[in-house]
Design an enzyme around this catalytic site. Structure first.
Site, short mmCIF file in Angstrom:
data_model
loop_
_atom_site.label_atom_id
_atom_site.label_comp_id
_atom_site.label_asym_id
_atom_site.label_seq_id
_atom_site.Cartn_x
_atom_site.Cartn_y
_atom_site.Cartn_z
CG ASP A 51 -4.40 -1.04 3.00
OD1 ASP A 51 -4.55 -0.86 1.78
OD2 ASP A 51 -3.89 -0.20 3.77
CG ASP B 11 -1.53 2.44 6.86
OD1 ASP B 11 -1.96 2.30 5.70
OD2 ASP B 11 -1.43 3.55 7.41
CG ASP C 244 -1.63 1.29 1.44
OD1 ASP C 244 -2.31 1.73 0.50
OD2 ASP C 244 -1.51 1.88 2.52
#
Length: 816
Positions: A551, A547, A299
């Protein structure tokens, strides 16, 4: 990999469960291991033979394995729970007559009206009723690194990232105030749906599956060996019961009792080492999947980057009353154009102030704070009115502004958020700074960027050097994603696929997109799940790192989910298999290296267990064929397994990794370059094949050494025939110990364990009572010399002969 359920509503804490109950649950889970029935059958067969002590030993190994593995799982879960502790969230709910009450977020219901302000963490999905200069950080949900301006106007049909009339659970208010009516709570929120989508992942096959395959291949050969011993005994005229008992003894003794325990102990040791380096695994079995990872998907916001704006570029466009040509002058001017703020400074103001440092002249004489509806902030200092804000807004207030579109597009292509700075001279302090901010002169542009983590470039470089593919998945703008990916060192960062393109593609087109591109932008949580699925269907063993709530589903559905510590919401960490406890992304590199090294250590330990047992079977069959009676008995075979299998194999499993080149230098997978000494072909693909080769070599060497010593004992004559059996037993053990010592020669733990096992062997054989109990005869120095000579010769053959055979085959293969 452990099956860890996701928490649909991270605000709701699970009921406390007592430690004994949790421990019992984890032990029961370990006893469900597919190898347990094999071990139980072995224990039952031993008991049928009347060897109850041996049966208890085999059953005890099974129970010890379950207890050790269960304890490790419990410890890992406890450590992760400590990371997931968070403060109870609250909300300000209206109760009538303009009054509000502060309540726990879990008490919110659909239809409640809540008020939010700067710094608040939104506790539910809510439709805005009023908004004043309201901006919200939604990076944890959408991946958008910049705050989103909110308004009351409806946005029908818009994607989550563009629903400006909505507040979402788990997001943070960064500026302004608002009132909203709650429309969804708990699992019904966008965050709840994203987390709930993570619930269907199937754990990938790992070490235990490979060991089960190996066991399936070994057991028929073991049974065949037992059958051969029985048949040979009958052919030699032995009583049927005696012949059957000898065959069953071989079959039981050759069951690799320590196989599950070796894998568990190797995983536990690796997990403990990783926890000391800032990576906590939810289950030790996660390491086996880490060892197979060949693709890492990062990410962007909050993972590759710190989710914190900084000044990246300064572009002067004109001259003012002073010299604005230097960076310090540009920063001083930009800092002068921000309000001192009675509340928390806007994120762009904080970035400018951090960059200006000592160049900042202190509080202004008067200021106008930034507001989303106004598009700029202003300050008066030393007779000059300075304005800083959106370029299109500031340009409209300038007397003669140049065309900035091309320059702004260039900066935006670098992933920068662009602000314009302008000023003019004023007399005194105007009463209305908004009205006074006209007729300005444009001075320059300020480019702001999300801060790339210091460790991102190192982590990407190390992963790529180890043959691991790196891709980026983010909800952010394509140009921003491409710029960050390029800064992190990811190749082909300028080739970006959007979530819409990915979703509209057919299965074949999607496979091509994920194979040819490394940057995926404007992804919704559902599209991240789509990306993970496409990568896995394309054959990737995937680690997904993130995080935020957006996600969580992708993290759970990847082969290895990696959560980064420090996010506002713990949803990603709740879904993750591995949690990085600090911001250093090279911890992930350590974890992959440790996982790969664990496969290597398990491979060596399994070759000790299965290869030694294969040598025992071969020696027993050969001895029975020559003499009509098994050269070693049931109790002696169990002694062999105790001294050569369990403790030496465990020592190899937990020892520091061997060097990959076999030179003995300290260049293992975690020395120097973290992934320098791993198998780039992947441990999964060649694990079983390599184990079979090592088992064959070790089994042949063990059988050769033991047979040579047994034959040497037999040729001394009938008077010393009892000694032959003892010499064969001693050589059977010593040959395996010499091989283990050589393979683990750089590990003090392995060498110490081998020395201890040999000392126990010496003590048992030479102590009259113990020697008789195990059916042995004390040996004289000459006999011991023969035993050791045969053992060394057998171990040397295991090192030399395979190389000679490979060289001979190579020489016999025609060129071209």
């Amino acid at each position: 990999m452990a099956d860890v359920p996701a928490e649909p509503d991270e605000r709701r804490r699970p009921k406390a469960v007592s430690t004994p109950a949790r421990f019992a649950r984890t032990v029961a889970a370990e006893l469900a291991d597919p190898l347990t029935p094999v071990l139980a059958t072995g224990a039952a067969a031993t008991a049928v033979l009347g060897e109850y002590t041996d049966a208890v030993l085999v059953g005890g190994v099974t129970v010890v394995n379950a207890f050790v593995s269960g304890l490790q799982r419990l410890r890992a879960e406890t450590a992760l729970e400590q990371l997931l502790l968070e403060q109870d969230r609250t909300a300000r709910r209206e109760v009538g007559n303009g009054r509000t009450e502060e309540i726990p977020a879990t008490e919110l219901r659909v239809g409640d009206v809540v008020q939010v302000g700067s710094g608040d963490l939104v506790a539910a999905d809510a439709r805005l009723l009023e908004a004043e200069d309201l901006e919200v950080d939604e990076s944890g949900l959408t991946g958008e690194s910049l705050s989103v301006g909110k308004s009351v106007a409806a946005t029908p049909g818009a994607v989550v990232a563009d629903r400006t009339c909505m507040l979402f659970d788990g997001t943070t208010v960064v500026a302004g105030t608002g009132r909203a009516v709650v429309v969804a709570v708990g699992q019904s929120t966008q965050a709840g749906r994203a987390t709930r989508a993570a619930g269907g992942a199937a754990p990938p096959a790992g070490v235990q599956a490979r060991l089960a395959e190996l066991t399936s291949a070994v057991l028929p050969l073991t049974l065949a060996g037992g059958g051969a011993v029985t048949l040979l005994g009958v052919l030699w005229g032995r009583p049927l019961r005696e012949a059957v008992a000898a065959g069953v003894a071989i079959a039981v003794a050759a069951v690799p009792e320590g196989l599950p325990l070796v894998a568990t102990v190797a995983q536990q040791a690796a997990a403990r080492r990783l926890s000391g380096r800032g990576a906590v695994v939810r289950s030790a079995r996660v390491l086996e999947a880490l060892g197979r990872v060949d693709t890492v998907c990062f990410d962007k916001t909050g993972t590759l980057t710190e989710n914190r704006l900084r000044v990246a570029r300064l572009v002067p466009l004109g001259s003012g009353s002073g010299d604005e040509g230097t960076d310090d002058d540009q920063l001083r001017l930009a800092a002068a154009g921000m309000g001192d703020g009675d509340g928390e400074a806007h994120e762009t103001d904080r970035a400018v102030l951090d960059a200006a440092g000592d160049a900042h002249d202190g509080p202004p004489d008067a200021s106008l704070p930034f507001a989303a509806g106004r598009g700029f902030s202003a300050g008066v200092r030393n007779g000059r009115l300075v304005v800083k804000g959106a370029p299109e807004v500031v340009a409209r207030r300038c007397a003669d502004a140049p065309d900035l579109r091309e320059r702004i597009q260039e900066l935006a292509a670098e992933g920068l958020r662009v602000l314009a700075v302008a000023d003019r001279a004023v007399d005194g302090v105007p009463d209305d700074l908004d009205e006074a901010a006209r007729g300005l002169t444009l001075r320059g542009l300020v480019g702001l960027a999300d801060t790339l983590r210091e460790s991102s470039v190192r982590a990407v470089e190390q992963l790529r050097a180890a043959g691991v593919r790196v891709v980026v998945a983010t909800g952010d703008h394509p140009e921003t994603a491409a710029a960050i990916a390029a800064q992190a060192g990811i190749p082909d960062a300028d080739r970006v696929v959007t979530g819409t393109q990915l979703a509209r593609a057919s299965e074949s087109e999607r496979a091509r997109l994920v194979a040819d591109h490394a940057v995926f932008a404007r992804l919704s949580p559902e599209q991240k799940v789509l990306l993970v699925g496409a990568l896995r269907r394309a054959g990737a063993t995937l680690a997904m790192t993130g995080d935020g709530v957006n996600d969580a589903a992708a993290i759970r559905l990847a082969d290895v989910g990696v959560g980064v510590e420090g996010a506002e919401s713990p949803a990603a960490r709740t879904a993750a298999d591995l949690v990085l406890t600090d911001s250093d992304l090279t911890r992930l590199v350590d974890a992959i290296a440790e996982g790969r090294a664990m496969w290597s250590r398990v491979r060596d330990a399994v070759s000790i267990l299965v290869g030694g047992n294969a040598g025992e079977v071969a020696f027993t069959v050969l001895g029975t064929a020559v003499g009509g009676r098994a050269p070693v008995g049931t109790r002696q075979l169990l002694l062999v397994n105790l001294l050569t299998d369990m403790f030496p194999a465990l020592a190899v499993a937990v020892a520091a990794p061997r060097s990959a080149n076999g030179t003995g230098d300290d260049d293992g997978p975690l020395a120097g370059h973290p992934l320098a000494a791993v198998l780039l072909a992947g441990p999964h693909s060649g694990f079983t094949r390599e184990v079979r080769r090592m088992v064959l070599v070790r089994g042949a060497a063990t059988a050769s050494g033991a047979t040579a010593a047994w034959v040497a004992g037999r040729v001394t004559g009938p008077l010393f025939r009892g000694r032959a059996s003892t010499m064969g037993l001693a050589a059977l053990i010593a040959t395996q110990l010499v091989q283990t010592a050589w393979s683990g020669r750089h590990s003090p733990l392995v060498l110490g364990t081998v020395a201890g096992s040999f000392a126990v062997l010496l003590g048992i054989v030479q102590t009259p009572g113990l020697s008789r109990f195990f059916g042995c005869t004390p040996l004289d120095p000459v006999s011991w010399a023969v035993v050791l000579g045969c053992a060394v010769a057998g171990a040397a053959g295991a090192e030399v002969v395979p190389g000679l055979v490979a060289r001979w085959r190579s020489a016999g293969t025609p060129a071209g």
